[in-house]
Each structure stands twice: as structure tokens, then as C-alpha cells.
Write a protein that holds these residues in place. Structure first.
Motif, mmCIF file in Angstrom:
data_model
loop_
_atom_site.group_PDB
_atom_site.id
_atom_site.type_symbol
_atom_site.label_atom_id
_atom_site.label_comp_id
_atom_site.label_asym_id
_atom_site.label_seq_id
_atom_site.Cartn_x
_atom_site.Cartn_y
_atom_site.Cartn_z
ATOM 1 N N MET A 54 48.483 37.033 44.836
ATOM 2 C CA MET A 54 49.113 36.063 43.928
ATOM 3 C C MET A 54 49.130 36.618 42.499
ATOM 4 O O MET A 54 50.144 36.533 41.792
ATOM 5 C CB MET A 54 48.360 34.735 43.968
ATOM 6 N N SER A 55 48.011 37.208 42.071
ATOM 7 C CA SER A 55 47.958 37.829 40.747
ATOM 8 C C SER A 55 48.979 38.950 40.637
ATOM 9 O O SER A 55 49.686 39.083 39.625
ATOM 10 C CB SER A 55 46.554 38.387 40.482
ATOM 11 N N LEU A 56 49.058 39.772 41.667
ATOM 12 C CA LEU A 56 50.017 40.878 41.685
ATOM 13 C C LEU A 56 51.448 40.364 41.561
ATOM 14 O O LEU A 56 52.247 40.909 40.788
ATOM 15 C CB LEU A 56 49.858 41.668 42.977
ATOM 16 N N ALA A 57 51.787 39.338 42.319
ATOM 17 C CA ALA A 57 53.151 38.807 42.305
ATOM 18 C C ALA A 57 53.532 38.295 40.924
ATOM 19 O O ALA A 57 54.656 38.519 40.444
ATOM 20 C CB ALA A 57 53.285 37.686 43.337
ATOM 21 N N ILE A 58 52.611 37.605 40.271
ATOM 22 C CA ILE A 58 52.882 37.083 38.929
ATOM 23 C C ILE A 58 53.147 38.225 37.957
ATOM 24 O O ILE A 58 54.115 38.204 37.188
ATOM 25 C CB ILE A 58 51.704 36.209 38.455
ATOM 26 N N CYS A 113 39.220 41.626 41.570
ATOM 27 C CA CYS A 113 38.798 41.754 40.177
ATOM 28 C C CYS A 113 39.847 42.497 39.347
ATOM 29 O O CYS A 113 40.240 42.047 38.271
ATOM 30 C CB CYS A 113 37.456 42.470 40.119
ATOM 31 N N PHE A 114 40.312 43.622 39.870
ATOM 32 C CA PHE A 114 41.295 44.413 39.127
ATOM 33 C C PHE A 114 42.602 43.650 38.969
ATOM 34 O O PHE A 114 43.183 43.609 37.878
ATOM 35 C CB PHE A 114 41.548 45.748 39.825
ATOM 36 N N ALA A 115 43.076 43.022 40.047
ATOM 37 C CA ALA A 115 44.341 42.289 39.981
ATOM 38 C C ALA A 115 44.250 41.097 39.035
ATOM 39 O O ALA A 115 45.195 40.806 38.289
ATOM 40 C CB ALA A 115 44.750 41.828 41.379
ATOM 41 N N ASN A 116 43.109 40.403 39.049
ATOM 42 C CA ASN A 116 42.927 39.253 38.157
ATOM 43 C C ASN A 116 42.963 39.664 36.691
ATOM 44 O O ASN A 116 43.584 38.993 35.853
ATOM 45 C CB ASN A 116 41.592 38.568 38.440
ATOM 46 N N GLU A 117 42.278 40.759 36.367
ATOM 47 C CA GLU A 117 42.291 41.230 34.975
ATOM 48 C C GLU A 117 43.658 41.808 34.614
ATOM 49 O O GLU A 117 44.169 41.602 33.499
ATOM 50 C CB GLU A 117 41.191 42.269 34.767
ATOM 51 N N MET A 118 44.248 42.523 35.546
ATOM 52 C CA MET A 118 45.541 43.160 35.311
ATOM 53 C C MET A 118 46.621 42.141 34.992
ATOM 54 O O MET A 118 47.406 42.322 34.049
ATOM 55 C CB MET A 118 45.925 43.976 36.548
ATOM 56 N N THR A 119 46.694 41.049 35.741
ATOM 57 C CA THR A 119 47.787 40.104 35.538
ATOM 58 C C THR A 119 47.676 39.398 34.196
ATOM 59 O O THR A 119 48.682 39.086 33.567
ATOM 60 C CB THR A 119 47.862 39.095 36.702
ATOM 61 N N ARG A 120 46.458 39.170 33.732
ATOM 62 C CA ARG A 120 46.283 38.596 32.389
ATOM 63 C C ARG A 120 46.814 39.558 31.326
ATOM 64 O O ARG A 120 47.493 39.141 30.376
ATOM 65 C CB ARG A 120 44.809 38.282 32.143
ATOM 66 N N GLU A 121 46.497 40.841 31.488
ATOM 67 C CA GLU A 121 46.943 41.844 30.516
ATOM 68 C C GLU A 121 48.458 42.000 30.539
ATOM 69 O O GLU A 121 49.118 42.042 29.490
ATOM 70 C CB GLU A 121 46.275 43.181 30.817
#
Length: 386
Positions: A249-253, A321-329
Motif C-alpha cells: 500500500m505504501s509502495l502504491a501511494i 519499514c523501508f516502504a513506510n519511510e519511503m512513501t512519506r519522503e
């Protein structure tokens, strides 16, 4: 090691993306503006397309495809909106997998075919007012009396609460303290004694309902026990796959934000030329693309290593963890590149930013994933109570 998708997987991804853009974009806008969940007719449409439980066993109505195939579908649909993709998330990565792996055959046959046909959405109910990251502190109890389980307690932060048709409820099924007493029971909506609090008004996640759940002598058959007391480790192994769904989901966003920004910077002009001609913009685009690709590869690794089973806590925690931080950035950078348009509700990026922030809280906070990763590196658990 081949990093290319098979022709069948590429086609699966392309068809899902085309379907989402053509059929789901309008309803996605409605869910966001009205903060209402996806109507049942659209859930059944997802089932007609074969997207619900695509990685579940064909014996239970699934397509029997790999977890990676489910990731491809989920990303393609969630690029349009996490809300329209949420039934896919729940059926492919959520509690449906726990039921398939651990529940008795009668419960599997009773629940999973209905999930795959779009007749039932199942949510997971874990957190409580005093038990979030410290999940082993949960107090909700399921007392086994003969062939019945009587549940009392309160749950919080259940995505789908009040809207979903059934719930895998984590609760204490024995007097043992800590993890030893915890198991899970399936409870259908409408069971006497089960009520819901007022809908939460969240920063993002519009179209994905959340509310408190109250259990007042809720009585279900003992056959509804998904995992008995002492099976907490099994429950968390199933949750490792849910983390991969969260990461997707984070990746898609982030991927959809990058797609939108790429179009914008090539058409928007300032100082007599397109924004993409400025080196500062080029550097930012490259950084966004690197993060998106890295997250995608970490998710692919986690689900591919799991084959058709469950991923390791190390792989799933790193991916989440990486995807969650990545999508915010990435979504933050997208707002900056769009300027005022990025901050305007008439354009999609501000919604993506709000949704991006939530996935690093849901399904296990970012810092908890880092603790999991450290534990896996040294091959031991850390006692946070000392």
C-alpha cells in the motif's frame, strides 16, 4: 536470479491497472470526499475480476497464485486509491491468510469461499486501549465453556470495524500471562453482544472505516477458534505477510505520486521552460525513483522468499519499514515539487501524503519494525519491559 516479471505477471499487472483507472477512479474520488467504504457491489466486482483471495488455495475459492501475484494486483489497484484496494488487502494479506493457515477445515470452508466471492470482508482486531505495540498486554478474554467461547473486552484501531462482515479477534483464551494465553477467535458481525463505537475521524485513510469494538458476553462456537491459546507466535507469523500488504500500500501511494509528478514537471513551465529542465528537479526525481524501486524490490524479496507460505519476520519488517519511510519522503517531495497545487485538495498529492503517513503507524509502527529487524540480526528477542 531473475528480476523480470514473467509475461503472465506483466499482463496481470497491466490488466489490473487498466481496470482500476477505467472503473474505480470515480468511485475512489467519492470514497475520499464522503469518507465511506467501498460499496458491496464494487467488492463483488473485484471478486468477478478474480482479485479477491488471488493467492488463496483453490479449495477455498482462491486462484492459487503466488503472493507476488497478489502484490502486483494490490499495487496496481491501490495506485488509484487504498480505499478501493482495501478488500484486496484484507483477502490476500490480512486475516484470510491466518484462517487458511491455522483454522479448522470447517471454518475455512465456511468463511474463505465467501471472501473470494466478495460476499464477506474479514478484518483483524488486535489493538486495545492499553495494548498496541505491547500487544501481549491485551485484556480481551475468551472463556471456553464446553463447545462455546464467551468473549468480553474492548478493541481499538480495527480497520474495517463496523463495516466488515467478520473479525479475527486476538484475545486471551487461557489464564496464562503474556503471549502464552493469547489466541484468536472468528466473530461475525451481528453476533449478539458485539457493538461498535463512533467512526474514527482520521487524518487519512478516508474510505477505510475504523472504530472501537465492544464485546459483552459475545458467544461463538468453539469451532470459531482460529488459533488456540499459546499460538501467539503463529498469529504473528501470519501477520508478517500482512506487513507485506501494508508495505505494498505504501509502495502504491509513492509510485502513483511519482507518476503524477513526472507528468506535472514536464508540462508545468516556469522561467520560460519546463520544470524538468532544472537540475534540482532532476535530482529530486531521481531520488524519488530510487526509493520507490528499492521498496518494490524489498517487497518482492519478502513475498518471493515466502513462496506460498509465510515470509520471515526479517524480510517483512525490512520491507514494511523501508516502504513506510519511503512513501512519506516521496509524497513530501511531491508536494514540494507541485508547490501550491500539491497542498490543494483539488489535486491528488495532498491525499496521498495523508494516506502515506498512516501506513507507518498501522500494522506495527516503524520503530517496532526496527526492533524486529535488530532482533533478527542478533537472533534473539529484546525485552522492552526492562
Amino acid at each position: 536470479m531473475d528480476f523480470d516479471l514473467s509475461p503472465e505477471q506483466s499482463q496481470l499487472q497491466e490488466l489490473a491497472g487498466n481496470f482500476a483507472r477505467k472503473e474505480l477512479a470515480a468511485i475512489a474520488h467519492e470514497l475520499e470526499s464522503e469518507n465511506t467504504p467501498l460499496p458491496s457491489c464494487w467488492v463483488k466486482r473485484l471478486a468477478e475480476m478474480g482479485y479477491l483471495g488471488i493467492n488463496l488455495d483453490p479449495r477455498y475459492g482462491g486462484a492459487g497464485l503466488a503472493h507476488l501475484d497478489a502484490v502486483l494486483i494490490l499495487e496496481a489497484i491501490a495506485k488509484v486509491s487504498p480505499a478501493v484496494a482495501f478488500p484486496i488487502f484484507e483477502s490476500c494479506f490480512g486475516p484470510a491468510l491466518a484462517i487458511q493457515h491455522f483454522a479448522g477445515e470447517e471454518l475455512k470452508q465456511r468463511i474463505l469461499p465467501r471472501v473470494c466471492r466478495g460476499e464477506m470482508i474479514v478484518a483483524v482486531s488486535m489493538s486495545e486501549p492499553d495494548a498496541g505495540s505491547a500487544l501481549t498486554d491485551l485484556k480481551t478474554r475468551g472463556e471456553i465453556k464446553g463447545d462455546k467461547v464467551i468473549i468480553n473486552g474492548q478493541k481499538r484501531w480495527c480497520s474495517g470495524a463496523g463495516h466488515s462482515d467478520g473479525y479475527v479477534v486476538y484475545c486471551r483464551l487461557s489464564p496464562d500471562s503474556g503471549a502464552k494465553g493469547i489466541g484468536a477467535v472468528f466473530v461475525e458481525k451481528g453476533t449478539p453482544g458485539l457493538t461498535f463505537g463512533k467512526p474514527e475521524q482520521l487524518m487519512g485513510f478516508r474510505g477505510i472505516p475504523s472504530a472501537d469494538m465492544f464485546f459483552d458476553n459475545v458467544t461463538v462456537p468453539a469451532e470459531n477458534i482460529v488459533v488456540p491459546a499459546g499460538g501467539f507466535k503463529k498469529l504473528m507469523e501470519a501477520f508478517d505477510l500482512e506487513r507485506c500488504g501494508n508495505a505494498t500500500m505504501s509502495l502504491a501511494i509513492a509510485a502513483s505520486a511519482l507518476d503524477y509528478v513526472l507528468d506535472y514537471v514536464q508540462s508545468r513551465r516556469q522561467f520560460g521552460k519546463a520544470l524538468v529542465e532544472f537540475q534540482a528537479v532532476q535530482l529530486k526525481l531521481a531520488e524519488m525513483a530510487m526509493r520507490v524501486d528499492a521498496a518494490r524490490l524489498l517487497i518482492y524479496r519478502a513475498v518471493t522468499n515466502a513462496a506460498k507460505g509465510l515470509p520471515s519476520i526479517r524480510d517483512s519488517s525490512i520491507a514494511k519499514c523501508f516502504a513506510n519511510e519511503m512513501t512519506r519522503e516521496v509524497c513530501g517531495a511531491a508536494i514540494q515539487l507541485l508547490g501550491g497545487y500539491g497542498y490543494n485538495k483539488e489535486y491528488p498529492i495532498e491525499q496521498k501524503f495523508r494516506d502515506a503517513w498512516g501506513w507507518g503507524i498501522a500494522g506495527g509502527a516503524i520503530d517496532i519494525q526496527k526492533v524486529n529487524i535488530a532482533s533478527a540480526l542478533v537472533n534473539r528477542r529484546f525485552d522492552q519491559r526492562r
